[in-house]
Enzyme design. Structure first.
Site: not given
Ligand code: ADP
Ligand code: MG
Lengths: 321, 350
Positions: A30, A34, A158
């Site tokens: 999903i 980074a 961020d």
């Molecule tokens: N708990 C969650 N439920 C649904 N989607 C999520 C969740 N956590 C992250 N995502 C999706 O995955 C993407 C990347 O997750 P994130 O935790 O921001 O990782 P990164 O450090 O790679 O940016 C988010 O922008 C969001 O769209």
């Molecule tokens: Mg993120």
């Protein structure tokens, strides 16, 4: 006798140990950020509920798992015990390749699954955009979550629509925080471009940062929720700063920080544009809050706790923004 | 989230027990492991919190694994190594192993394998998975200090009492108390024990209200005398065991006798650090606690028992009246611990 037998862990058949039993069924990817990939999965031990699995690769050093990673994961766990309504729930942590002596350890962080992030929420939002009361409510929730993080001495660094999750009930939950030291900038996957749009000027100027950087980002997100287009968007640090100065005005020479490589004189002199001119349909209180969040000097920027006390939030819901 | 407190019957029915190790032997393994972590940590100048964290990891680990599968001294070394990182007092893995080498005999060191460092590193990952990255552990020490601050009375006596309670907490690490009760509860019980033994009777305390009969009611609700005494006895039992063991030495029951030529490595330590706390009066010398506490009292341990952590003297900050130290109401209800989910504080809506 077994107790002094030379059986070592290396020689054990660890598959038989209750370590890595399959608990989650991966469904689909999903997100790809980074530092890792996020999957939607089913929690097999919990009625098959959906969870979000964030897969990370932790670099091992000569003394095993770095201290910063251990601390950060344990802080995530600690924070979760507060069950703050504006912070995404953190359920579990598991890791793989326990026995291999690779230089990386794959760690999965298991979070509650939330329907969508604010980015896609805004994309799907039909014109004319989010209502004034919705913007106010989501801004309030962002501030509450960030106030909570800051009171636990965590700086998100961020905040952006992709890291803010919107629940089915319309609540906002902050994600993707707390692993700042584990995944420092130089550990990023190279292919991913990190957006600068929500970065505070002090980060763009490489000045070190504190909690005010998050308030800057909230200001940017709040403006974006209202306009449905990002407020400041450029692709290099200098361009991003210019973009910012075009709105908030180029700081005066006295305000320019000392000992930085970027010269004050290299920036064109822009004068401040009244926020009421950009957000014409915004109420004066909303503009005043935006202005105190989008302040160049981090020391003068409003704090999350103070922002929550701003008159903007004292108004009744149905009044125009 | 796993819940780290267990009933006594769960502790008895441990993975080791299910693999045929009897209860007494397992208790001894736990004691030896804990003692080893403390000895190793003391040698490496680690603080009491780091050592206590290492010991808690050790006890938790063996609620999920057997001593048969994981030899205790490697596990103990690994627990101390991880605790060092968690408490931000890191020690190099190779230094932990070097210290461990000095403390165990050749036979025991064999369990570290051909590549002890790799062994500890691998075990670190198993340990982390087992304890589920629940790395932040509270210990009774900070609660002792907090409670002492609120007690009124003769300062010298209070200090003596605190010192004794501190020693009991050190010793309690050799029991499975940290698997049974929250640190707040253990601190109350052992402070109560120290008060009894050092004849420091608490009659008044800061924040006392008319409903309070005992000082600890301010901190912990519904703590029964039964529970209190049970905890005290679990610690006191150590002293009778150490008596029995004194003749038996450290060696576990096995077909081959320990080579008697080789002195236990601990004897290289200065005498003050040798078996720090377990040189205690025999159990029988310590009378039963409770209302009918007799007058003939065993000598208070503070003189007898050298503090095992001389590098970390007990600080007693401000025992004089402090304002507003009354803590928020506790969530503990005596024997009935809150279930894990309900026990987590809910973030209050503002
Ligand atoms: N708990 C969650 N439920 C649904 N989607 C999520 C969740 N956590 C992250 N995502 C999706 O995955 C993407 C990347 O997750 P994130 O935790 O921001 O990782 P990164 O450090 O790679 O940016 C988010 O922008 C969001 O769209
Ligand atoms: Mg993120």
């Amino acid at each position: 006798m077994y107790e002094y037998s030379a059986d070592t862990i290396q020689s054990l058949n660890l598959d038989s140990l209750d370590l890595g039993d399959k608990k989650y069924d991966e469904l689909c990817q999903i997100g790809c950020g980074a530092y890792g990939t996020v999957f939607k999965a089913r929690d097999l031990q919990n009625k098959g509920n959906y969870v979000a699995m964030k897969k990370l690769r932790v670099k091992l050093n000569e003394d095993g798992i770095p201290m910063s990673t251990l601390r950060e994961i344990s802080i995530l766990k600690q924070l979760d015990t507060f069950e703050h309504p504006n912070i995404v729930r953190f359920f579990d942590v598991i890791h793989q390749n326990i026995l291999s002596d690779e230089r990386y350890l794959t760690v999965y962080l298991i979070f509650e699954h939330v329907d969508q992030d604010l980015g896609s929420y805004m994309e799907k939002c039909p014109p004319p955009g989010l209502s004034a009361s919705k913007v106010k409510e989501l801004t309030r929730q962002m501030l509450k979550g960030v106030d909570f993080l800051h009171s636990h001495r965590i700086i998100h660094r961020d905040l952006k629509p992709q890291n803010l999750l919107i629940t089915r009930a319309g609540g906002l939950k902050i994600a993707d925080f707390g692993l700042a030291k584990t995944f420092d900038y130089d550990m990023m996957l190279t292919s991913v471009v990190v957006t600068l749009w929500y970065r505070a000027p002090e980060i763009l100027l490489n000045l070190g940062y504190g909690t005010p950087v998050d308030i800057w980002s909230i200001g940017c997100v709040m403006a974006e929720m209202w306009r449905l287009v990002p407020l400041f968007c450029a692709s290099t640090e200098v361009e991003q700063l210019k973009c910012i100065f075009r709105v908030i005005g180029t700081p005066s020479m006295n305000e320019w920080p000392e000992n930085i490589s970027l010269m004050w004189s290299s920036f064109e002199q822009y004068s401040k544009v009244a926020f009421s001119a950009i957000f014409m349909d915004c109420c004066s209180k909303a503009n005043s809050l935006l202005e105190s969040m989008l302040t160049f000097n981090p020391a003068d920027r409003i704090s999350a706790a103070d922002a929550l006390e701003h008159p903007y939030f004292k108004e009744k819901e149905n009044e125009p923004l | 989230m796993p819940y780290w407190y267990f009933d006594k019957k769960d502790i008895r029915n441990s993975p080791s027990f299910r693999e045929g190790i009897d209860y007494e032997t397992e208790q001894r393994y736990r004691r030896e492991g804990a003692r080893f972590i403390i000895d190793c940590g003391t040698k490496m100048d680690l603080g009491y919190n780091t050592m206590a964290t290492g010991v808690v990891f050790f006890h938790r680990f063996y609620m999920y694994h057997s001593f048969k599968t994981f030899p205790r001294y490697v596990t103990a070394s690994c627990c101390l190594f991880l605790a060092g990182k968690v408490e931000e007092t890191p020690k190099k893995c190779k230094d932990v192993i070097k210290t461990a080498r000095m403390l165990v005999d050749d036979k025991k060191f064999k369990t570290f394998g051909d590549d002890p460092r790799e062994e500890v590193m691998t075990l670190e990952r198993i340990l982390l998975q087992t304890i589920k990255f629940d790395l932040q552990v509270d210990h009774p020490y900070s609660f002792l200090l907090k409670y002492a601050k609120s007690l009124k009375g003769d300062k010298t006596k209070l200090e003596k009492m605190l010192q004794m309670a501190w020693t009991f907490v050190n010793d309690s690490l050799c029991t499975t108390l940290c698997l049974q009760w929250e640190p707040e509860i253990i601190a109350v019980a052992l402070m109560y024990l120290a008060g009894k033994l050092s004849k420091f009777e608490v009659v008044d305390w800061i924040g006392r209200n008319s409903k309070h009969l005992r000082w600890w009611e301010m901190f912990v609700e519904d703590m029964t005398m039964d529970l209190l005494e049970d905890i005290c006895h679990q610690v006191l039992d150590l002293y009778s065991q150490s008596q029995q063991q004194a003749s038996q030495q450290d060696s576990p029951p096995q077909t081959q006798p320990e080579p008697s030529t080789k002195p236990p490595p601990q004897s290289h330590l200065p005498p003050s650090k040798l078996k720090p706390d377990l040189v205690a009066p025999p159990h029988s010398a310590i009378p039963t606690l409770g209302a009918q506490y007799p007058q003939r009292v065993a000598p208070p341990p503070s003189g007898h028992y050298p503090n095992p952590y001389p590098a970390h003297p007990v600080p007693i900050p401000n025992i004089h009246p402090v304002h507003a130290v009354v803590p928020p109401g506790s969530q503990y209800y005596g024997h009935h611990r809150p279930p894990p989910a309900a026990g987590r504080p809910y973030y209050p809506p503002q």
